[in-house]
Write a protein that holds these residues in place. Structure first.
Motif, short mmCIF file in Angstrom:
data_model
loop_
_atom_site.label_atom_id
_atom_site.label_comp_id
_atom_site.label_asym_id
_atom_site.label_seq_id
_atom_site.Cartn_x
_atom_site.Cartn_y
_atom_site.Cartn_z
N ALA A 154 0.83 -1.20 0.00
CA ALA A 154 0.00 0.00 0.00
C ALA A 154 0.87 1.26 0.00
O ALA A 154 0.51 2.27 -0.62
CB ALA A 154 -0.94 0.00 1.21
N GLY A 155 2.01 1.24 0.70
CA GLY A 155 2.85 2.43 0.79
C GLY A 155 3.95 2.50 -0.25
O GLY A 155 4.75 3.45 -0.22
N GLY A 156 4.06 1.53 -1.14
CA GLY A 156 5.10 1.55 -2.17
C GLY A 156 6.49 1.32 -1.61
O GLY A 156 7.47 1.82 -2.17
N ALA A 157 6.59 0.59 -0.52
CA ALA A 157 7.90 0.32 0.10
C ALA A 157 8.27 -1.14 -0.13
O ALA A 157 7.46 -1.96 -0.57
CB ALA A 157 7.85 0.63 1.60
N LYS A 158 9.52 -1.44 0.17
CA LYS A 158 9.98 -2.82 0.08
C LYS A 158 9.69 -3.53 1.39
O LYS A 158 9.61 -2.92 2.45
CB LYS A 158 11.48 -2.86 -0.23
N ASN A 159 9.57 -4.84 1.31
CA ASN A 159 9.32 -5.66 2.49
C ASN A 159 10.41 -6.73 2.61
O ASN A 159 10.13 -7.87 2.95
CB ASN A 159 7.93 -6.29 2.41
N ASP A 160 11.68 -6.32 2.32
CA ASP A 160 12.77 -7.29 2.34
C ASP A 160 13.34 -7.49 3.74
O ASP A 160 13.75 -8.61 4.10
CB ASP A 160 13.89 -6.82 1.40
N LEU A 183 15.49 12.16 6.92
CA LEU A 183 14.05 11.97 7.05
C LEU A 183 13.50 10.92 6.08
O LEU A 183 12.38 10.45 6.27
CB LEU A 183 13.32 13.31 6.81
N SER A 184 14.27 10.56 5.07
CA SER A 184 13.83 9.53 4.13
C SER A 184 15.04 8.70 3.72
O SER A 184 16.19 9.14 3.83
CB SER A 184 13.16 10.15 2.89
N CYS A 185 14.78 7.49 3.22
CA CYS A 185 15.86 6.57 2.86
C CYS A 185 16.62 7.12 1.66
O CYS A 185 16.01 7.57 0.68
CB CYS A 185 15.30 5.19 2.55
N ALA A 186 17.95 7.06 1.73
CA ALA A 186 18.78 7.58 0.64
C ALA A 186 18.69 6.72 -0.61
O ALA A 186 19.01 7.19 -1.70
CB ALA A 186 20.24 7.69 1.10
N TYR A 187 18.25 5.47 -0.47
CA TYR A 187 18.22 4.56 -1.61
C TYR A 187 16.83 4.47 -2.23
O TYR A 187 16.65 4.72 -3.42
CB TYR A 187 18.70 3.18 -1.20
N CYS A 188 15.82 4.13 -1.42
CA CYS A 188 14.48 3.93 -1.97
C CYS A 188 13.57 5.14 -1.77
O CYS A 188 12.50 5.21 -2.37
CB CYS A 188 13.83 2.68 -1.38
N GLY A 189 13.97 6.11 -0.91
CA GLY A 189 13.22 7.34 -0.75
C GLY A 189 12.00 7.25 0.14
O GLY A 189 11.23 8.22 0.24
N VAL A 190 11.76 6.15 0.83
CA VAL A 190 10.58 6.00 1.68
C VAL A 190 10.76 6.83 2.94
O VAL A 190 11.85 6.90 3.52
CB VAL A 190 10.35 4.52 2.02
N SER A 191 9.68 7.48 3.38
CA SER A 191 9.73 8.33 4.56
C SER A 191 9.98 7.50 5.81
O SER A 191 9.39 6.43 6.01
CB SER A 191 8.42 9.11 4.70
#
Length: 680
Positions: A154-160, A183-191
């Motif tokens: 739902a949030g467009g994030a990875k679940n690894d 404030l956000s991931c440098a690789y995938c950009g998720v908050s």
């Protein structure tokens, strides 16, 4: 296929060192062996945490052998031509050569990061590298997997991986560590806030389980049939004792049991007597006490064994995990305490040493080098880190202009860590500083002997500085100044001559070398040694002023010239004259060989600009006196200086044998007398 046969992978490992302020995270490396060249090659996987495109990265690589012993340190290893955009993985296609055939493990630290806009990030020297535990993967068998997978989709994030927040760093579900300030991931950009709200299993409560469905009504079971009495056969055969079998497989032969017959003589036939009937006792119910006691004992034994197992195996495991967490979070004192309590459990003894080393390294990063050194010098395998502490304290002292204290650290490093490579850097700086101070002191010293001593000491310090700045040029400058001072000291021409000769064309060393030779000849005219004649020959050939005249004195071709006011030579030159016709020029051979006297030319300059050149002894005499009128018949009626130049007629006017000057005053005109008066 040929490449796979050529390169053999030796080791590959994740690197769990993370610096919040560094724009590049080194996540993994792989070391391979090139069987064709015999070299060890390395590939590095890096992740860009910068906000700009990275052009090149320069790495510090600490090489270790298979036992973890430090081998060498590579500084400023370039990885260029990258073009790494923010949040990308890069560097794996670059091959780095490790200049040692024993390297099995490495530690990698970025030293410099250059961006495409021309700016750069440089390591400040006190980078706070954190030991980040490896990310924990999310497996489908985990209870939280369905909920996390749904939230990630739902949030467009990875679940690894599981989201975690540790001291100074938080780990994204994509596996990348990030600084707590990001404030956000440098690789995938998720908050980060979204991850904490939706993907942190410690914060989000699991959804309540769905209510169990109501059981459907089942039909009543049919009544069970009544038990039937067991029917026994009318004849039960007597059991047979074990027999001996022969044969294989299904072909077995069983020996029949022998039939025993009574002996009619010794054992009369026995007749079976019927046993009296026994009254039947009523059946008593069996007691359950023994069974209960057995069950209770079994439970107690089970509980005791479980407690023993928990104490013996589970508790050390939990303590070990607690120590690992404390070590990862930087609580090294608590971690060491737990490891020491565990004794020889797992690698606790080694972990005590590692935690102590990490604590000391953190002291180094905080600038407490003395305390860190006291810790590290007692730990085996951390000799280079201990030497780094001494080196850092020496650099700080040198920067504070306390060169004596800095030099004491140089001596300590040479004594305790003779193979430490950075010692020479601090040594060169201190030696150059000492030499510069001595050079300055010598410049203002008035005594030539004291100057020579200070220049000599300064030269020795500059020589120790080797190639530091202009140390080698200052070694040469000190030699030049020492030679100049020796030239000024009477009797030290030989030492100065050797130094000027070795200096070659440095400044005017070649000219001063000739000056030393000429001074030597002046001091040795009376001895007439071969060295004097050799030096004069060299100087004359080089055109050194006065060398030929000095040689003529030694070879018998030198003369003394005088101008006198009469034909009698009084041995001195006149100071002035009133009549040129009354003057005589006299010359006489002063040294050894009269026959070697050349013919003399005289060149004159009279007041009023009258000049001329004429032979002095046209009669061919070797010496003598000639009247001035024979040389200069003209009269001079102006007051001024008369200059006479004497030359060897065979050599022309290329070399002046002697110069004589005197002042000329024209004679006063004769007085006239008035004629006598004549009377009338």
């Amino acid at each position: 296929m040929a490449n796979y046969q050529r390169y053999q992978i030796l080791s590959a490992a994740e690197q769990n060192l993370f610096s919040p302020s560094c724009p590049v995270w080194v996540s993994r490396y792989q070391i391979s062996y090139d069987m064709q060249t015999g070299k060890r090659l390395m590939q590095v996987r890096m992740v860009s945490q910068a906000e700009k495109i990275i052009q090149s990265v320069y790495l510090r690589i600490l090489c270790q052998d298979a036992k973890g012993q430090d081998l060498t340190r590579l500084e400023m290893v370039p990885v260029v031509g990258l073009g790494a955009a923010p949040g990308t993985i890069f560097g794996e296609d670059q091959i780095i050569t490790l200049w040692s055939d024993q390297v099995s493990r490495v530690r990698i630290y970025p030293q410099r990061v250059v961006y495409y806009d021309g700016t750069a990030w440089n390591e400040a020297g006190t980078e706070d590298y954190l030991a980040v535990p490896a990310p924990v993967p999310v497996r489908p068998s985990d209870p939280a997997y369905p909920r996390l997978a749904k939230a990630a989709k739902a949030g467009g994030a990875k679940n690894d991986f599981y989201f975690r927040s540790l001291r100074g760093v938080w780990s994204c579900t994509c596996g990348l560590p990030n600084s707590q300030t990001r404030l956000s991931c440098a690789y995938c950009g998720v908050s980060r806030a979204w991850l904490e709200t939706n993907m942190d299993p410690e914060r989000v409560k699991p959804e309540p389980p769905a209510p169990a469905p109501k059981p459907e009504p089942q039909p009543e079971p049919a009544p069970a049939p009544l038990p039937q009495p067991e029917r026994k056969p009318a004849y039960t055969p007597t059991p047979v004792s074990p027999v001996t079998e022969f044969g294989l497989g299904q072909y077995l032969y069983t020996a029949p049991e022998p039939v025993r017959r009574p002996d009619p003589v010794f054992e009369p036939a026995r007749q079976e007597q019927p046993k009296p009937a026994q009254p039947e006792e009523p059946e008593q119910p069996k007691s359950n006490t023994g069974r209960i006691v057995a069950i209770v004992l079994a439970v107690l034994l089970l509980l005791g064994g479980g407690a023993f197992c928990a104490y013996r195996f589970l508790m050390p495991f939990l303590r070990y995990q607690e120590a690992l967490t404390a070590q990862a979070e930087g609580d090294y004192d608590h971690a060491m305490e737990l490891y020491e309590e565990l004794g020889d459990y797992e690698d606790s003894a080694q972990r005590v040493r590692d935690a102590a080393a990490q604590k000391a390294l953190e002291m180094m990063r905080n600038g407490d080098y003395q305390q860190a050194y006291e810790q590290l010098k007692r730990l085996e395998g951390y000799e280079e880190a201990a030497a780094d502490c001494l080196y850092s304290m020496g650099v700080l002292a040198f920067n504070d202009k306390d060169v004596d204290t800095a030099w004491s650290y140089v001596e300590q490093l040479q004594k305790e860590y003779p193979d430490y490579e950075k010692t020479k850097d601090l040594l060169h700086s201190c030696a150059y500083s000492y030499g510069s101070q001595l050079l300055t002191d010598a410049t203002v010293e008035s005594d030539a002997f004291a100057r020579v001593e200070q220049y000599t000491k300064a030269q020795q310090w500059f020589a120790q500085a080797e190639d530091y700045q202009d140390a080698q040029m200052l070694v040469t400058e000190c030699s030049y100044r020492i030679a100049c001072d020796l030239l000024e000291q009477e009797g030290n021409y030989t030492g100065a001559m050797e130094m000027f000769r070795d200096l070659g064309d440095y400044k005017d060393s070649a000219t001063k070398y000739q000056d030393c030779m000429y001074q030597y000849c002046l001091d040795h005219l009376d001895t007439q040694d071969p060295t004097t004649m050799d030096y004069l020959t060299q100087l004359s050939a080089a055109g050194y002023t006065g060398a030929q005249a000095l040689m003529d004195k030694l070879t018998g071709a030198a003369y003394s010239f005088h101008v006198s006011a009469s034909s009698i030579d009084n041995g001195t030159n006149i100071a002035d004259a009133a009549d040129l016709n009354a003057l005589y020029v006299h010359y006489a051979l002063k040294t050894y060989n009269n026959e070697a006297a050349p013919r003399i030319l005289i060149s004159y300059t009279l007041p009023g600009g009258l000049t001329g050149t004429t032979p002095l002894n046209a009669d061919g005499s070797a010496s003598g006196a000639r009247a001035w009128a024979a040389v200069v018949p003209q009269k001079c009626d102006q007051t001024g200086t008369v200059t006479l130049y004497f030359y060897d007629a065979q050599k022309g006017n290329s070399e002046i044998l002697e110069t004589i000057t005197f002042t000329y005053h024209p004679p006063a005109p004769p007085e006239t007398t008035a004629p006598d008066e004549v009377g009338p």
